[in-house]
Design an enzyme around this catalytic site. Structure first.
Site, PDB file in Angstrom:
ATOM      1  N   HIS A 135       0.538  -1.491  -0.380  1.00  0.00           N
ATOM      2  CA  HIS A 135       0.148   0.324   0.270  1.00  0.00           C
ATOM      3  C   HIS A 135       0.717   1.471  -0.308  1.00  0.00           C
ATOM      4  CE1 HIS A 135      -3.793   2.029   0.954  1.00  0.00           C
ATOM      5  NE2 HIS A 135      -2.887   3.373   1.844  1.00  0.00           N
ATOM      6  N   GLU A 136       1.520   1.371   0.531  1.00  0.00           N
ATOM      7  CA  GLU A 136       2.773   2.419   0.570  1.00  0.00           C
ATOM      8  C   GLU A 136       3.535   2.475  -0.250  1.00  0.00           C
ATOM      9  OE1 GLU A 136       1.527   4.387   3.830  1.00  0.00           O
ATOM     10  OE2 GLU A 136       0.615   2.910   4.055  1.00  0.00           O
ATOM     11  N   HIS A 139       1.702   4.063  -2.460  1.00  0.00           N
ATOM     12  CA  HIS A 139       2.119   6.300  -3.059  1.00  0.00           C
ATOM     13  C   HIS A 139       3.448   6.251  -3.251  1.00  0.00           C
ATOM     14  CE1 HIS A 139      -2.150   5.972  -0.584  1.00  0.00           C
ATOM     15  NE2 HIS A 139      -1.766   5.285   0.169  1.00  0.00           N
TER      16      HIS A 139
END
Length: 233
Positions: A135-136, A139
């Site tokens: 997820h990170e 980003h």
């Protein structure tokens, strides 16, 4: 020649062993006191608690670092994301993914200035940490490839949609554990809900309606955008 009558007196004068005089008893007593807290002064109890916290933090950090290094070489999604960050001109070394303790509000985070935060004390298992790291990294990829303006709610909403959609964070098994399940459109519902929650934490967001509006405005294009994947992971 000794006097037999004196023997009982000599025997009677032999000191009866006390627990404190038995070899090892004191160390055993201290260990038990530290385990239970009984018999410790306030200062000793405070020192014990600090030492236990230090050991817990070290154990969490060691596990987080070990899992991170394994994922960087063995996890298909993490290896894939690191490769595409490299291709995008933003290599992400191990030092840019830091393990630290966090409060209960998060499991990870991304900062353009500091890299990725992995909350070493918040992971339920290895898969949870893998989903969080993926997820990170999404980003980080969006920030590198698309120049995200993090103070723009629409930009923030778009990268949150993409991260929730592509990281594995909204897989069916994860949603069931959270108490959410449906026979249709469960994945889309999860992505939208989690994107809204993330945008609500933005300093410029005025509340849930504001977050829902931002997510809704970019939903179609951002949900369909699976780069760097060919399809949803």
């Amino acid at each position: 020649m000794s006097d037999p009558a004196a023997a009982p007196a000599a025997e009677a004068s032999t000191p009866t062993p006390t627990p404190a005089s038995v070899p090892g008893f004191e160390s055993w007593r201290r260990s038990l006191a530290h385990l239970t807290g009984l018999g410790l002064s306030d200062d000793e109890r405070l020192l014990r608690d600090k030492e236990e916290e230090r050991r817990r933090l070290e154990k969490d950090w060691d596990k987080c670092e070990r899992w991170k290094k394994e994922m960087m070489t063995r996890s298909p999604i993490i290896v894939f994301m690191l490769k595409h960050l490299q291709l995008a001109g933003c290599p992400f070394p191990s030092s840019a993914m830091q393990c630290h303790p966090c409060d209960a509000s998060r499991a990870g985070g991304f900062s353009p200035e500091h890299g990725i935060l992995l909350c070493q004390n918040r992971f339920m298992n290895r898969r949870h940490m893998e989903d969080t790291l993926a997820h990170e990294l999404l980003h980080a990829f969006d920030h590198c490839r698309f120049r995200v303006d993090w103070m723009n709610l629409r930009h923030h909403a778009c990268t949150e949609i993409r991260a929730a959609n592509l990281s594995g964070d909204c897989r069916w098994s994860r949603e069931v554990k959270r108490g959410y399940w449906a026979f249709s459109a469960q994945h889309q519902a999860c992505v939208r809900r989690r994107a809204v929650l993330s945008v609500m934490a933005h300093p410029k967001c005025q509340g849930k309606e504001d977050a829902e509006r931002a997510v809704g405005e970019v939903w179609d294009s951002c949900f369909r955008d699976t780069r760097p994947f060919d399809d949803i992971y």
